[in-house]
Design a protein around this motif. Structure first.
Motif, PDB file in Angstrom:
ATOM      1  N   HIS A  30       0.810  -1.217   0.000  1.00 38.55           N
ATOM      2  CA  HIS A  30       0.000   0.000   0.000  1.00 38.55           C
ATOM      3  C   HIS A  30       0.847   1.272   0.000  1.00 38.55           C
ATOM      4  O   HIS A  30       0.300   2.376  -0.077  1.00 38.55           O
ATOM      5  CB  HIS A  30      -0.911   0.029   1.237  1.00 38.55           C
ATOM      6  CG  HIS A  30      -1.972  -1.029   1.235  1.00 38.55           C
ATOM      7  ND1 HIS A  30      -2.034  -2.028   2.185  1.00 38.55           N
ATOM      8  CD2 HIS A  30      -3.022  -1.244   0.401  1.00 38.55           C
ATOM      9  CE1 HIS A  30      -3.070  -2.811   1.946  1.00 38.55           C
ATOM     10  NE2 HIS A  30      -3.687  -2.354   0.871  1.00 38.55           N
ATOM     11  N   GLY A  33       0.386   3.810  -2.935  1.00 37.70           N
ATOM     12  CA  GLY A  33      -0.888   4.524  -2.884  1.00 37.70           C
ATOM     13  C   GLY A  33      -0.936   5.539  -1.765  1.00 37.70           C
ATOM     14  O   GLY A  33      -1.471   6.645  -1.937  1.00 37.70           O
ATOM     15  N   ASP A  83     -12.759   2.654  -7.724  1.00 37.16           N
ATOM     16  CA  ASP A  83     -11.630   2.437  -8.628  1.00 37.16           C
ATOM     17  C   ASP A  83     -10.457   1.697  -7.996  1.00 37.16           C
ATOM     18  O   ASP A  83      -9.416   1.498  -8.638  1.00 37.16           O
ATOM     19  CB  ASP A  83     -11.134   3.775  -9.189  1.00 37.16           C
ATOM     20  CG  ASP A  83     -10.689   4.746  -8.095  1.00 37.16           C
ATOM     21  OD1 ASP A  83     -10.558   4.339  -6.924  1.00 37.16           O
ATOM     22  OD2 ASP A  83     -10.472   5.935  -8.430  1.00 37.16           O
ATOM     23  N   SER A  85      -8.488   2.695  -5.631  1.00 38.44           N
ATOM     24  CA  SER A  85      -7.385   3.548  -5.202  1.00 38.44           C
ATOM     25  C   SER A  85      -7.358   3.679  -3.685  1.00 38.44           C
ATOM     26  O   SER A  85      -8.389   3.620  -3.017  1.00 38.44           O
ATOM     27  CB  SER A  85      -7.503   4.934  -5.831  1.00 38.44           C
ATOM     28  OG  SER A  85      -8.687   5.588  -5.394  1.00 38.44           O
TER      29      SER A  85
END
Length: 217
Positions: A30, A33, A83, A85
């Motif tokens: 992660h 992101g 999405d 994200s």
């Protein structure tokens, strides 16, 4: 009077699914992101009241995640269901199953979550898991007393103000007075019903705007 019972356990590293967000145990994968959402224009400023600064590199972000996972707190990544994200993170803190008390903390809700249902559902998924699945009696929220948006959010979400811990911390070279808030299990059924009503698809128009506000008081 029935004696109070401990909670079942500390939260496990599991995924919590909602309609708007998915909460995943925070892992090194992660990092990219988290760095991206923290680096958006205005993103670093949202770290103003956290104990850490915004990460500035992928390596730093990976190291931070590793350090967090070695500590007593349990961090999760907040994933936008639309999405996939990463839009933020939050954590289970002050985890006391023996007292059935737990805190949501380490909250970084990135700019993509601002003025959307994502933050409300991320909070709701934590509260529901704590009360309904694990049997906690007390769910806490704390913040710097100068952080007015955080205090307003706590009240909107249904937390009750409990008081001020003066000179509680030294954070980023500044003295911090800590405001304490909580909700408890006897309050949760009514709060749960209101969260479910507000998060229902029926409460949002075609543009995703709420038709009515969350009313927790």
């Amino acid at each position: 009077m029935t004696a109070p019972s401990p909670a079942q356990s500390a939260p496990e590293r599991i995924v919590l699914e909602g309609r708007f967000v998915r909460l995943e145990p925070l892992e090194p994968r992660h990092a990219k992101g988290l760095l991206a959402v923290s680096s958006l224009p205005g993103g670093p400023e949202r770290y103003r009241w956290l104990f850490s600064q915004a990460p500035t590199s992928l390596a730093e972000t990976e190291e931070r995640i590793a350090a967090q996972n070695e500590g007593p707190d349990r961090y999760v990544a907040i994933i936008d269901q639309r999405d996939g994200s990463l839009v933020g993170q939050q954590a289970w803190m002050r985890i006391f199953p023996e007292h059935a008390s737990i805190e949501i903390g380490g909250v970084y809700w990135g700019l993509p979550m601002a003025r959307t249902p994502l933050a409300t559902e991320a909070l709701f998924l934590f509260a529901r898991h704590a009360f309904d699945d694990l049997g906690y009696r007390r769910f806490e929220w704390k913040c710097n007393n100068r952080n007015e948006p955080s205090k307003s959010a706590a009240k909107r979400f249904g937390f009750q103000y409990e008081g001020l811990f003066r000179q509680d911390r030294i954070t980023k070279g500044e003295s911090r007075d800590t405001a304490w808030f909580s909700m408890i299990d006897s309050e949760w059924p009514a709060l749960r019903a209101e969260y479910q009503r507000w998060l229902s698809p029926d409460n949002f128009d075609a543009d995703g705007q709420q038709k009515s506000r969350l009313t927790t008081r």
